[in-house]
Motif scaffolding. Sequence first.
Motif, PDB file in Angstrom:
ATOM      1  N   SER A  78       0.827  -1.210   0.000  1.00  0.00           N
ATOM      2  CA  SER A  78       0.000   0.000   0.000  1.00  0.00           C
ATOM      3  C   SER A  78       0.863   1.262   0.000  1.00  0.00           C
ATOM      4  CB  SER A  78      -0.933  -0.005   1.221  1.00  0.00           C
ATOM      5  OG  SER A  78      -1.811  -1.105   1.186  1.00  0.00           O
ATOM      6  N   ASN A  81       2.181   1.606  -3.498  1.00  0.00           N
ATOM      7  CA  ASN A  81       1.109   2.087  -4.376  1.00  0.00           C
ATOM      8  C   ASN A  81       0.862   3.583  -4.174  1.00  0.00           C
ATOM      9  OD1 ASN A  81       0.701  -0.473  -5.415  1.00  0.00           O
ATOM     10  ND2 ASN A  81      -0.990  -0.943  -4.031  1.00  0.00           N
ATOM     11  N   THR A  82       0.872   4.009  -2.910  1.00  0.00           N
ATOM     12  CA  THR A  82       0.623   5.418  -2.599  1.00  0.00           C
ATOM     13  C   THR A  82       1.726   6.308  -3.143  1.00  0.00           C
ATOM     14  OG1 THR A  82      -0.528   4.765  -0.573  1.00  0.00           O
ATOM     15  CG2 THR A  82       0.135   7.069  -0.756  1.00  0.00           C
ATOM     16  N   GLY A 247      -9.419  -1.099  -3.291  1.00  0.00           N
ATOM     17  CA  GLY A 247      -8.056  -1.554  -3.058  1.00  0.00           C
ATOM     18  C   GLY A 247      -7.626  -2.693  -3.959  1.00  0.00           C
ATOM     19  N   ASN A 251      -4.851  -6.227  -4.311  1.00  0.00           N
ATOM     20  CA  ASN A 251      -4.171  -5.162  -3.568  1.00  0.00           C
ATOM     21  C   ASN A 251      -3.372  -4.212  -4.468  1.00  0.00           C
ATOM     22  OD1 ASN A 251      -4.007  -4.376  -0.745  1.00  0.00           O
ATOM     23  ND2 ASN A 251      -1.799  -4.611  -0.936  1.00  0.00           N
ATOM     24  N   SER A 254      -4.517  -0.554  -3.625  1.00  0.00           N
ATOM     25  CA  SER A 254      -4.691  -0.184  -2.216  1.00  0.00           C
ATOM     26  C   SER A 254      -3.704   0.909  -1.823  1.00  0.00           C
ATOM     27  CB  SER A 254      -4.484  -1.410  -1.329  1.00  0.00           C
ATOM     28  OG  SER A 254      -4.609  -1.060   0.044  1.00  0.00           O
ATOM     29  N   THR A 255      -4.206   1.979  -1.245  1.00  0.00           N
ATOM     30  CA  THR A 255      -3.366   3.049  -0.724  1.00  0.00           C
ATOM     31  C   THR A 255      -3.271   2.916   0.793  1.00  0.00           C
ATOM     32  OG1 THR A 255      -5.279   4.522  -0.537  1.00  0.00           O
ATOM     33  CG2 THR A 255      -4.010   4.606  -2.599  1.00  0.00           C
ATOM     34  N   TYR A 259      -5.878   0.938   3.163  1.00  0.00           N
ATOM     35  CA  TYR A 259      -5.387  -0.131   4.046  1.00  0.00           C
ATOM     36  C   TYR A 259      -5.851   0.120   5.480  1.00  0.00           C
ATOM     37  CZ  TYR A 259      -2.106  -2.877   6.839  1.00  0.00           C
ATOM     38  OH  TYR A 259      -1.556  -3.731   7.752  1.00  0.00           O
TER      39      TYR A 259
END
Length: 297
Positions: A78, A81-82, A247, A251, A254-255, A259
């Motif tokens: 996460s 990803n963010t 998300g 996944n 998902s940020t 999360y």
Amino acid sequence: MAKRNNLSESAVQAKRFSTAMITPTFIVLAIMTVYPLLFTFVYSFTDYNLLGTMSGSVNATGIKNYTDILTDGYFQQSVWNTVKFTILTVVFEMLVGFIMALFVNSLNKGQKIMRTLLLLPYLLPTVTVALIWRMMLSPNYGIVNQFLESLHIPVYNWFSDIETAFGMLVLIDVWQCAPFVFLLLYAALQSVPQSQYEAARMDGAGPLKILFYITIPNIKKSLALCALLRTIDSFRLFDKVNLLTGGGPANSTSTITQYLYNYGIKTFDFGFGSAGAVVMLIIVLILSSFYIKRAIK
């Protein structure tokens, strides 16, 4: 002497008045900001759970929440990803917004109409934007897939395919938020002295030299401010992800906020969620300090 006493008395009264005006705002900010921060920090070291709290049990756990969250593979994914989402959206939004600002600023007629049209996506609520794009990209009745079918191009289930879901989120965020960058940079361009442009043209400078040696240096602080605001806003992305993908898939979208919602808020495990919020705050502060230092320079 009497005149000096009157001046000092008026200064004291002015200071008291300003203090009286600031105090209510300070109290509200303290209640709305400082208390939640302290609450989050303290409970990040406990097993605070809403269901457990009802029975009166809150126990200190030390740094267990932090070790659990930092060693969790889902959280690490996460975070990545963010970070990836933030970098991509900020770069594209700054680029698109800057081009839009240059274009509108160069128009001799129709600036007001063009400003209004370009700002419309940013004025829409995020829920509305998400629903519009979900309908457009629907695998069953979406206009995008219907258009691709008419061209005999393979269609996608855009938000359920691991290869396209993340890219669609980036595209939607750029579409909605690039107008915000445009608005700030357009206002900054209005303050650039026209005399500098005229002098550069008289010296034979071309459009690129004018852009890099006059326009950008004059608005560099506005550029840094836009980048800072968009970084903070992109880093805390939640609504689009929650509405469009939740998300998933696997996944891939998902940020950090998603999360924390899935594994903290939904399960009422606020101690675990608080630890994640503190980690997220530290990351944002690090990124913000970088931008602020660049802006000061």
